[in-house]
Scaffold this active site. Structure first.
Site, PDB file in Angstrom:
ATOM      1  N   ARG A 191      99.226 -34.734 -15.337  1.00 53.53           N
ATOM      2  CA  ARG A 191      98.209 -33.985 -15.044  1.00 53.53           C
ATOM      3  C   ARG A 191      98.808 -32.572 -14.542  1.00 53.53           C
ATOM      4  NH1 ARG A 191      92.840 -36.033 -15.661  1.00 53.53           N
ATOM      5  NH2 ARG A 191      93.195 -38.163 -16.290  1.00 53.53           N
ATOM      6  N   SER A 251      86.599 -40.120 -22.848  1.00 50.95           N
ATOM      7  CA  SER A 251      88.013 -39.614 -22.461  1.00 50.95           C
ATOM      8  C   SER A 251      88.645 -39.563 -23.749  1.00 50.95           C
ATOM      9  CB  SER A 251      88.896 -40.272 -21.516  1.00 50.95           C
ATOM     10  OG  SER A 251      88.905 -41.692 -22.232  1.00 50.95           O
ATOM     11  N   HIS A 274      78.967 -36.687 -15.876  1.00 47.41           N
ATOM     12  CA  HIS A 274      80.253 -36.370 -16.240  1.00 47.41           C
ATOM     13  C   HIS A 274      80.317 -35.484 -17.366  1.00 47.41           C
ATOM     14  CE1 HIS A 274      84.301 -38.443 -17.954  1.00 47.41           C
ATOM     15  NE2 HIS A 274      84.493 -37.607 -16.981  1.00 47.41           N
ATOM     16  N   CYS A 277      88.573 -36.934 -26.110  1.00 50.53           N
ATOM     17  CA  CYS A 277      87.602 -36.374 -26.950  1.00 50.53           C
ATOM     18  C   CYS A 277      87.817 -34.651 -26.681  1.00 50.53           C
ATOM     19  CB  CYS A 277      86.041 -36.726 -26.752  1.00 50.53           C
ATOM     20  SG  CYS A 277      85.804 -38.042 -27.329  1.00 50.53           S
ATOM     21  N   GLY A 278      88.649 -34.049 -25.684  1.00 49.32           N
ATOM     22  CA  GLY A 278      88.777 -32.815 -25.651  1.00 49.32           C
ATOM     23  C   GLY A 278      87.735 -31.980 -24.938  1.00 49.32           C
ATOM     24  N   LYS A 279      87.276 -32.683 -23.802  1.00 52.22           N
ATOM     25  CA  LYS A 279      86.172 -31.884 -23.022  1.00 52.22           C
ATOM     26  C   LYS A 279      86.751 -30.556 -22.400  1.00 52.22           C
ATOM     27  CE  LYS A 279      83.852 -33.830 -19.601  1.00 52.22           C
ATOM     28  NZ  LYS A 279      83.992 -34.840 -18.516  1.00 52.22           N
ATOM     29  N   TYR A 323      97.110 -41.305  -6.569  1.00 49.30           N
ATOM     30  CA  TYR A 323      97.162 -40.676  -7.531  1.00 49.30           C
ATOM     31  C   TYR A 323      95.520 -40.257  -7.967  1.00 49.30           C
ATOM     32  CZ  TYR A 323      98.646 -39.263 -11.948  1.00 49.30           C
ATOM     33  OH  TYR A 323      99.098 -38.488 -13.340  1.00 49.30           O
ATOM     34  N   GLY A 324      95.386 -39.042  -8.231  1.00 45.15           N
ATOM     35  CA  GLY A 324      94.370 -38.533  -8.883  1.00 45.15           C
ATOM     36  C   GLY A 324      92.795 -38.840  -8.424  1.00 45.15           C
ATOM     37  N   GLY A 325      92.149 -39.528  -9.207  1.00 45.77           N
ATOM     38  CA  GLY A 325      90.828 -39.857  -9.064  1.00 45.77           C
ATOM     39  C   GLY A 325      90.662 -41.081  -7.860  1.00 45.77           C
ATOM     40  N   ARG A 341      93.889 -44.023 -12.706  1.00 42.82           N
ATOM     41  CA  ARG A 341      92.640 -44.597 -11.706  1.00 42.82           C
ATOM     42  C   ARG A 341      92.893 -46.133 -12.217  1.00 42.82           C
ATOM     43  NH1 ARG A 341      88.345 -44.310 -14.049  1.00 42.82           N
ATOM     44  NH2 ARG A 341      88.692 -43.066 -15.834  1.00 42.82           N
ATOM     45  N   ASN A 371      84.359 -25.750 -34.082  1.00 40.78           N
ATOM     46  CA  ASN A 371      83.410 -26.316 -33.354  1.00 40.78           C
ATOM     47  C   ASN A 371      82.317 -25.230 -32.881  1.00 40.78           C
ATOM     48  OD1 ASN A 371      84.362 -28.604 -33.585  1.00 40.78           O
ATOM     49  ND2 ASN A 371      85.166 -28.695 -31.698  1.00 40.78           N
ATOM     50  N   LYS A 374      85.689 -38.323  -8.611  1.00 38.87           N
ATOM     51  CA  LYS A 374      85.066 -39.116  -9.311  1.00 38.87           C
ATOM     52  C   LYS A 374      84.250 -40.078  -8.292  1.00 38.87           C
ATOM     53  CE  LYS A 374      87.114 -38.200 -13.411  1.00 38.87           C
ATOM     54  NZ  LYS A 374      86.246 -37.439 -14.397  1.00 38.87           N
ATOM     55  N   ASP A 404      84.390 -30.864 -16.200  1.00 42.84           N
ATOM     56  CA  ASP A 404      84.365 -32.243 -15.913  1.00 42.84           C
ATOM     57  C   ASP A 404      83.014 -32.869 -15.508  1.00 42.84           C
ATOM     58  OD1 ASP A 404      85.689 -34.665 -16.215  1.00 42.84           O
ATOM     59  OD2 ASP A 404      86.035 -34.732 -13.933  1.00 42.84           O
ATOM     60  N   ARG A 449      84.550 -40.090 -30.410  1.00 38.05           N
ATOM     61  CA  ARG A 449      85.526 -40.366 -31.517  1.00 38.05           C
ATOM     62  C   ARG A 449      84.949 -41.429 -32.282  1.00 38.05           C
ATOM     63  NH1 ARG A 449      91.171 -38.977 -31.904  1.00 38.05           N
ATOM     64  NH2 ARG A 449      91.346 -37.653 -30.135  1.00 38.05           N
TER      65      ARG A 449
HETATM   66  O1  TSX Z   1      90.004 -31.522 -28.215  1.00 40.08           O
HETATM   67  C1  TSX Z   1      89.537 -31.505 -29.126  1.00 40.08           C
HETATM   68  N1  TSX Z   1      88.596 -30.990 -29.958  1.00 40.08           N
HETATM   69  C2  TSX Z   1      87.555 -30.287 -29.099  1.00 40.08           C
HETATM   70  C3  TSX Z   1      87.981 -28.835 -29.164  1.00 40.08           C
HETATM   71  C4  TSX Z   1      87.345 -27.584 -28.717  1.00 40.08           C
HETATM   72  N2  TSX Z   1      90.565 -32.444 -30.139  1.00 40.08           N
HETATM   73  C5  TSX Z   1      91.645 -32.890 -29.313  1.00 40.08           C
HETATM   74  C6  TSX Z   1      91.304 -34.391 -28.929  1.00 40.08           C
HETATM   75  C7  TSX Z   1      92.227 -35.110 -28.048  1.00 40.08           C
HETATM   76  C8  TSX Z   1      92.122 -34.480 -26.719  1.00 40.08           C
HETATM   77  C9  TSX Z   1      90.197 -32.513 -31.376  1.00 40.08           C
HETATM   78  N3  TSX Z   1      90.964 -33.234 -32.329  1.00 40.08           N
HETATM   79  C10 TSX Z   1      89.296 -31.886 -32.112  1.00 40.08           C
HETATM   80  C11 TSX Z   1      88.125 -31.140 -31.432  1.00 40.08           C
HETATM   81  O2  TSX Z   1      87.324 -30.679 -31.757  1.00 40.08           O
HETATM   82  N4  TSX Z   1      89.098 -32.603 -33.238  1.00 40.08           N
HETATM   83  C12 TSX Z   1      90.369 -33.033 -33.394  1.00 40.08           C
HETATM   84  C13 TSX Z   1      90.787 -34.044 -34.620  1.00 40.08           C
HETATM   85  C14 TSX Z   1      91.922 -33.093 -35.463  1.00 40.08           C
HETATM   86  C15 TSX Z   1      93.128 -33.140 -35.264  1.00 40.08           C
HETATM   87  C16 TSX Z   1      93.950 -31.984 -35.706  1.00 40.08           C
HETATM   88  C17 TSX Z   1      93.339 -31.365 -36.945  1.00 40.08           C
HETATM   89  C18 TSX Z   1      91.860 -31.474 -36.990  1.00 40.08           C
HETATM   90  C19 TSX Z   1      91.165 -32.307 -36.453  1.00 40.08           C
HETATM   91  N5  TSX Z   1      94.219 -30.460 -37.750  1.00 40.08           N
HETATM   92  C20 TSX Z   1      95.434 -30.518 -37.917  1.00 40.08           C
HETATM   93  O3  TSX Z   1      96.049 -31.246 -37.544  1.00 40.08           O
HETATM   94  C21 TSX Z   1      95.998 -29.227 -38.856  1.00 40.08           C
HETATM   95 MN    MN Z   2      86.383 -36.759 -16.376  1.00 34.64          MN
END
Ligand code: TSX
Ligand code: MN
Length: 644
Positions: free
Chosen positions: A419, A288, A266, A290-292, A237-239, A96, A547, A246, A313, A450
């Site tokens: 992607r 972004s 979002h 954070c692993g949504k 591209y994408g968005g 984007r 989690n 978006k 998303d 984060r």
């Molecule tokens: O998506 C993530 N989540 C949510 C998952 C359901 N990630 C990846 C983020 C990048 C897109 C995470 N990274 C999460 C998380 O809860 N936590 C972390 C940090 C993390 C990374 C590696 C380990 C522990 C915590 N452990 C080892 O590497 C062994």
């Molecule tokens: Mn998004």
């Protein structure tokens, strides 16, 4: 390229009066406004021909075949990735373009400090000249699409005009497309007008490139909220190009949502089922990286609990007859970041993309499969990188296989923003009700970011104003990967920073008024989570499937149970409140160390929080007096509580 069923009207389009054509049934719609708009744009863009997309499987297949023939798509090994393709974008058109994204409304104040404002009349003049003749030698595709299940009272219809067949096939996967949408639209239905051109006309006899696009200074991603229009130019591209996502579902929809009293957010939507089979629906907004998508498809590491996916998303929410907030996923597919996706981080995403998937800017292996960094499989001994260059790995000093460029610098095989586009229906944990037109009733909102320091693992808002305050304070600490000063918090209120369609202060005010539309008790309970706290040993919380332990506590709080401490910053779990049965610390901490870690993750770092509150106050400064007063009052209230 068009299927026989599609209504094509080659060069004749300009001479055939649309009304007459519609009466003769040569067009798939009798919507005069739509027909006239298409005709006018075909004329302006000087498209070679016009194709109305019917949304059929046949159309999808024929367009993919044509993309293969044109060298845009590489078909993947049908034994390894049936029905799947790899596309490589131009090296300059990979994400984007935020500085080229505009909110064009009459008054600058209505766009506010988080949006790029531009005068709509001026921009339309500029862009009309860019669109003039921009589709010479190309086909104009008309894509009628529905955001949300067709006919849902929460859904909206858009029509995208594009000269990119790549956009057409991606829209097939990401939205509901075609004749069935036109039928729902009828003769007079409302739709969002979405114009898109890659901005690269073809001269007679000119050979096309595999990813035509315009240079950055000619790219525009423009939104006209006062007329609900989207004008995109220069990027494929994408968005920037899949305008339902978006542009419509967040920037334009956030405006409609404010006018009509609902929410366009979002947020992922997940369904959580307890061992007693009690069902909870949770929406979560994270910045972004954070692993949504990972959370939306997570495999819980506590027995008896299941997570199913409704969306990864975007969430559109309206108050139902019972006063609760009901959410739909306006999308029909996942457009996910590929690098980092593995059987460890997201097994259900890996299963989703096993077939019928479009990959963009990933590496290509010798056996016709794709590869990316963080896929959890060893680097191949030969690969074609995302730029189309043949690469062999070398082993670095640490014994790791790495890929080097001609200068000897380490490169990535897949672009970091590579992607996958895959149908949501292929997700093995898609919730049965994911397409329920009524939506699902939301029990909780999570905000997060984060945050390696200060912010606890989970914190419940004490009331709705506190909840909006928490959302406004979301953001992530910058890392080397996002290229700015490391260790500064980049605020991303409600994870909407790149997606606000109007003044973010007005947006916060809209959120604050939600209890006036129902009762506060019927709104979701709100939490702030942080999976990313660090100490000397690394991440303090395993994250991923663990989690679910946090989500379990969230469910207990929804039910008015769950052990908690009433603190200055919110309701925190007591250090023993989370179900930690079977938890194995990923960094090898001892039981004693884990106890200390849990105490830290569930306590208030008073000095850290005083700084945090000051930083949030500072983030309100650009809004001046427009920031809702109650949010400043909340800041003062928390500060006072921290000082006692
Ligand atoms: O998506 C993530 N989540 C949510 C998952 C359901 N990630 C990846 C983020 C990048 C897109 C995470 N990274 C999460 C998380 O809860 N936590 C972390 C940090 C993390 C990374 C590696 C380990 C522990 C915590 N452990 C080892 O590497 C062994
Ligand atoms: Mn998004």
């Amino acid at each position: 390229m068009a299927s026989k069923k599609s209504t094509t009207c080659a060069a004749t389009c300009k001479t055939v009066a649309p009304t007459a054509a519609a009466k003769k049934n040569t067009l798939p719609t009798q919507h005069e406004e739509l027909i006239t708009w298409v005709k006018d744009f075909a004329k302006l863009s000087q498209a070679k021909n016009v194709v109305w997309c019917d949304g059929s499987k046949k159309e999808y297949k024929e367009m993919c075949d044509a993309l293969v023939k044109a060298g845009v798509f590489t078909p993947l090994n049908p034994k390894k990735r049936p029905g799947s393709f790899l596309a490589r974008s131009h090296w300059s058109d990979v994400a984007r373009v935020e500085d080229r994204t505009y909110i064009a409304c009459k008054r600058q104040e209505d766009a506010g400090p988080m949006c790029n404002w531009i005068d709509p009349a001026e921009l339309k003049k500029t862009m009309t000249e860019l669109y003039r003749g921009c589709m010479k030698g190309r086909t104009l595709y008309v894509i009628p699409f529905s955001m949300g299940p067709i006919g849902s009272p929460i859904a909206k219809i858009g029509v995208e005009l594009t000269d990119s067949p790549y956009v057409v096939v991606n829209m097939h996967l990401m939205t509901r497309v075609g004749t069935k949408v036109l039928k729902e639209l009828g003769k007079n239905g409302e739709f969002v007008k979405c114009l898109h051109s890659i901005g690269s006309p073809l001269k007679a006899g000119q050979k096309d490139s595999t990813w035509p696009c315009a240079p950055l200074e000619k790219k525009y991603i423009a939104h006209f909220p006062e007329t609900s229009e989207i004008w995109s130019f220069g990027s494929g591209y994408g968005g920037n190009a899949l305008l339902g996502k978006k542009c419509l579902a967040l920037r334009i929809a956030s405006n409609l949502a404010r006018q009509e009293g609902w929410l366009a957010e979002h947020m992922l939507i997940l369904k959580l089922t307890s061992p007693q089979k009690k069902v909870y629906y949770i929406c979560a907004a994270f910045p972004s990286a954070c692993g949504k998508t990972n959370l939306a498809m997570m495999e819980p590491r506590i027995p008896g609990w299941t997570v199913e996916t409704v969306g990864d998303d975007i969430s559109w929410m309206k108050i139902g007859a019972d006063g609760r907030l009901y959410a739909i996923n306006p999308e029909a597919g996942f457009f996910g970041v590929a690098p980092g996706t593995s059987m460890e981080s997201n097994p259900n995403a890996m299963r989703t993309i096993a077939k019928n998937t479009i990959f963009t800017n990933c590496g290509l292996t010798d056996d016709g499969d794709i590869w990316w960094e963080g896929m959890g499989v060893p680097a191949p001994d030969h690969v074609i990188d995302w730029k189309g260059v043949s690469r062999k790995p070398t082993v670095n000093a640490k014994g790791k296989k790495v890929f080097l460029d001609e200068k000897g610098e380490e490169i990535k095989v897949a672009h970091p923003n590579a992607r996958f586009t895959a149908p949501a229906a292929q997700c093995p944990v898609i919730a049965a009700e994911w397409e329920d037109p009524a939506g699902v009733p939301i029990d909780a909102f999570l905000f997060g970011g984060r945050r390696p320091t200060v912010i606890p693992l989970v914190n419940q808002a004490k009331d709705w104003t506190h909840a909006v305050f928490m959302g406004s304070a979301a953001g992530s600490e910058t890392t080397a990967a996002n290229l700015s000063a490391v260790g500064v918090v980049r605020r991303d209120p409600m994870a909407m920073l790149p997606f606000f369609g109007y003044n973010a202060a007005d947006y916060l005010l809209h959120w604050l008024t939600m209890p006036l539309r129902t009762s506060e008790a019927k709104l979701p309970k709100v939490f702030f989570t942080n999976w990313f706290r660090k100490d000397g040993k690394g991440f303090m919380w395993n994250g991923f499937g663990d989690n679910a332990r946090v989500l379990k506590w969230v469910c207990e709080r929804i039910d008015g149970k769950g052990k908690f401490q009433d603190t200055a910053i919110g309701y925190l779990p007591t250090p023993d409140a989370l179900d930690m049965k079977g938890y194995v610390d990923g960094s090898g901490r001892t039981a004693g160390e884990l106890k200390t870690v849990m105490a830290t993750l569930t306590s208030v770092d008073k000095e850290g929080w005083k700084k945090e509150i000051a930083a949030v106050a500072e983030s309100y400064a650009p809004f001046g007096n427009k920031i809702p007063f109650v949010l400043k009052a909340k800041l003062a209230e928390i500060t006072a509580a921290l000082n006692t």
